[in-house]
Design a protein around this motif. Structure first.
Motif, short mmCIF file in Angstrom:
data_model
loop_
_atom_site.label_atom_id
_atom_site.label_comp_id
_atom_site.label_asym_id
_atom_site.label_seq_id
_atom_site.Cartn_x
_atom_site.Cartn_y
_atom_site.Cartn_z
N GLU A 1 0.83 -1.24 -0.13
CA GLU A 1 0.06 0.05 0.05
C GLU A 1 0.85 1.21 -0.19
N THR A 2 1.79 1.27 0.87
CA THR A 2 2.71 2.57 1.06
C THR A 2 4.20 2.59 0.32
N GLY A 3 4.58 1.20 0.18
CA GLY A 3 5.79 0.92 -0.52
C GLY A 3 6.95 0.57 0.36
N GLN A 4 6.84 0.88 1.68
CA GLN A 4 7.56 0.33 2.72
C GLN A 4 6.96 0.06 3.98
N ALA A 5 7.66 -0.99 4.86
CA ALA A 5 7.06 -1.13 6.08
C ALA A 5 7.97 -1.95 6.99
N TYR B 1 14.84 -7.85 13.18
CA TYR B 1 14.03 -6.73 12.61
C TYR B 1 14.09 -6.57 11.17
N PHE B 2 12.93 -6.51 10.77
CA PHE B 2 12.77 -6.74 9.25
C PHE B 2 12.33 -5.52 8.51
N THR B 3 12.75 -5.05 7.21
CA THR B 3 12.42 -4.03 6.47
C THR B 3 12.09 -4.58 5.14
N GLY B 4 10.88 -4.24 4.76
CA GLY B 4 9.73 -4.40 3.44
C GLY B 4 9.99 -3.29 2.57
N LYS B 5 10.27 -3.78 1.24
CA LYS B 5 10.22 -2.62 0.32
C LYS B 5 9.56 -3.15 -1.15
N GLY C 1 8.34 -5.94 -14.91
CA GLY C 1 6.79 -5.42 -15.26
C GLY C 1 6.01 -6.16 -13.96
N LYS C 2 6.54 -6.80 -13.10
CA LYS C 2 5.81 -7.22 -11.96
C LYS C 2 6.25 -6.65 -10.50
N ILE C 3 5.04 -6.48 -9.76
CA ILE C 3 4.98 -5.76 -8.26
C ILE C 3 5.81 -6.88 -7.39
N CYS C 4 6.93 -6.47 -6.84
CA CYS C 4 7.58 -7.41 -6.03
C CYS C 4 7.72 -6.87 -4.54
N LEU C 5 8.02 -7.80 -3.55
CA LEU C 5 8.38 -7.18 -2.14
C LEU C 5 9.73 -7.88 -2.11
N VAL C 6 10.48 -6.84 -1.60
CA VAL C 6 12.05 -7.61 -1.48
C VAL C 6 12.00 -7.09 0.33
N GLY C 7 12.49 -8.30 1.00
CA GLY C 7 12.45 -7.94 2.58
C GLY C 7 14.07 -8.40 3.04
N MET C 8 14.48 -7.88 4.06
CA MET C 8 15.68 -8.19 4.64
C MET C 8 15.28 -7.85 6.09
N GLY C 9 16.10 -8.81 6.70
CA GLY C 9 16.11 -8.89 8.22
C GLY C 9 17.24 -9.02 8.98
#
Length: 458
Positions: free
Chosen positions: A28-32, A49-53, A59-67
């Motif tokens: 929804e917001t692009g980051q959390a 502690y996780f950061t998602g972007k 051409g696809k919407i993806c979520l990249v996360g790092m902890g």
């Protein structure tokens, strides 16, 4: 295997919904960001502690996360919060015990303020009396833990007794297997961990505080707090005990003052009764003897031979002495009932005036007065004059037969004191020191009446 799993599968059940909401927030917001426990394949759960972007890839919407593992950071923060809590508890402990006066109130405050930071289920406070530890308080007030508490421990027995014996803290994470814990009450009641902290005064154990937990806990992790609190407890309890001892002493002194006041009132009533008796019951027959002996002397003295005249003279002399004795007794009784009005008195001037008033011309020529000048004291001038008059009259009388006689008045310091002693002394007849205790007792004479006249009073 991982490709077949959802990201939410890596988190414990109670955190799954929280992670799901944070993933939605990324889209929804692009980051959390999120803090949660990541569970590995072997089942170990570690705080991360996780950061998602949100990203666009091919051409696809993806979520990249790092902890990153923040276990140590979290533990450090908990330790800081714990230490802050302990510092606050020590401050509250100091404030509470300062506000309390009685020993009972201070013990209650100590138990309440110690229990919270270390999360104890039971806190006990013992005071050492000889080779015994006597229980003086238990708590905290809101504890749900109840069990039979042994009111008396022996020094050297069980964890509290050992702490009292060695003067050092004793910690046990499991009293069920600890051979040092010999009291079955704690074990039967479900306690698991225990700590005994002695508190000392000038190196001597005066008591022990015991804390227990139904869960397995290492109270030595709070050793800094507990041992610092023990020093505060020792000072607080010592001051409370001193206050109670002083209060008890004051109460005792007040009772003694009341008793002595009552005795004084009774004594004054007896003196008043005695004075009345002396004034009326004794004086009347003395006056009658004086009157009849005077009548005999005037009307029948010619009919007496020498022995008869001598006897009559003796009768009149003894009645006169008896009258003088009665007057002295009445004067003494009056002095004991006199109300005291203290003022500053120049004793040097008072002594000089009394000597001049009481020494006749012959005495002044034979006896010299050596009075220190400007000696002052606080007292009732009337009573001081009575006392000094008696002393100076005695000095004049008992120095009258001494060549180069003198009477000396002065003052001297009391050793190791800011008070002074005033004295009158002479080089007259003196007295036998074996009978010194009789010197100020009524009717006690140190010399024969034929040598120095007097009644023995004054």
């Amino acid at each position: 295997e991982i490709s077949q799993m959802s990201p939410i599968d890596f988190f414990p059940q109670d955190e799954k919904n929280y992670i799901y909401q944070q993933i939605l927030k990324v889209f929804e917001t692009g980051q959390a960001d999120a803090e949660a426990h990541f569970t590995s394949k072997n089942g170990k759960s570690v705080l991360h502690y996780f950061t998602g972007k949100k990203l666009s890839f091919q051409g696809k919407i993806c979520l990249v996360g790092m902890g990153i593992d923040i276990t140590q950071i979290d533990e450090a923060e908990k330790e800081v919060r714990k230490r802050n809590s302990e510092i606050e508890a020590l401050h509250e402990l100091s404030k509470e015990v300062s506000a309390s006066i009685s020993l009972k109130d201070r013990i209650h405050a100590i138990i309440e303020k110690i229990s919270k930071p270390v999360e104890s289920d039971i806190t006990l406070l013992f005071l050492k009396e000889n080779e015994r530890l006597n229980l003086h308080g238990s708590g905290p007030d809101n504890t749900k833990y109840k069990h039979e508490i042994t009111n008396v421990h022996k020094v050297g027995e069980c964890l509290c007794g050992i702490a009292a014996e060695v003067g050092k803290p004793v910690y046990s994470t499991n009293i069920l297997t600890d051979f040092r814990c010999t009291f079955e009450e704690c074990k039967k009641a479900g306690l698991r961990s225990f700590a005994s902290i002695p508190f000392l005064d000038e190196g001597k154990v005066i008591g022990v505080i015991g804390i227990g937990s139904v869960a397995e806990k290492d109270f030595s992790n709070s050793s800094g707090f507990l041992e610092t609190a023990a020093k505060e407890i020792a000072l607080a309890l010592k001051n409370a005990q001193l206050f109670e001892e002083i209060s008890e002493l004051n109460n005792h002194l007040e009772k003694r003052v009341e008793d002595r006041t009552l005795q004084l009132e009774l004594a004054n009533k007896e003196i008043e009764s005695f004075s009345y008796s002396v004034s009326h019951d004794l004086r009347a027959p003395i006056r009658a003897i004086e009157g009849w002996s005077e009548a005999l002397s005037e009307e029948y003295s010619e009919k007496f031979d020498d022995n008869g005249k001598k006897y009559l003279t003796r009768i009149r002399s003894e009645t006169e002495r008896m009258s003088k004795l009665i007057e002295d007794l009445l004067r003494l009784a009056k002095i004991t009932r006199t109300e005291i009005h203290p003022t500053e008195v120049n004793l040097s001037e008072l002594v000089t005036n009394i000597f001049s008033r009481n020494a006749n011309l012959e005495s002044k020529e034979k006896i010299s007065l050596r009075a220190k000048t400007n000696v002052k004291a606080k007292g009732d001038i009337r009573l001081l004059e009575v006392a000094l008059t008696n002393l100076i009259e005695n000095s004049i009388k008992f120095s009258s037969k001494t060549p180069n006689a003198y009477i000396e008045f002065g003052e001297t310091d009391i050793f190791h004191s800011d008070k002074k002693v005033f004295y009158i002394r002479d080089n007259g007849a003196g007295f036998d020191m074996n009978y010194a205790e009789k010197l100020f007792s009524p009717f006690q004479r140190m010399h024969k009446a034929t040598d120095f006249p007097g009644t023995g009073i004054g």
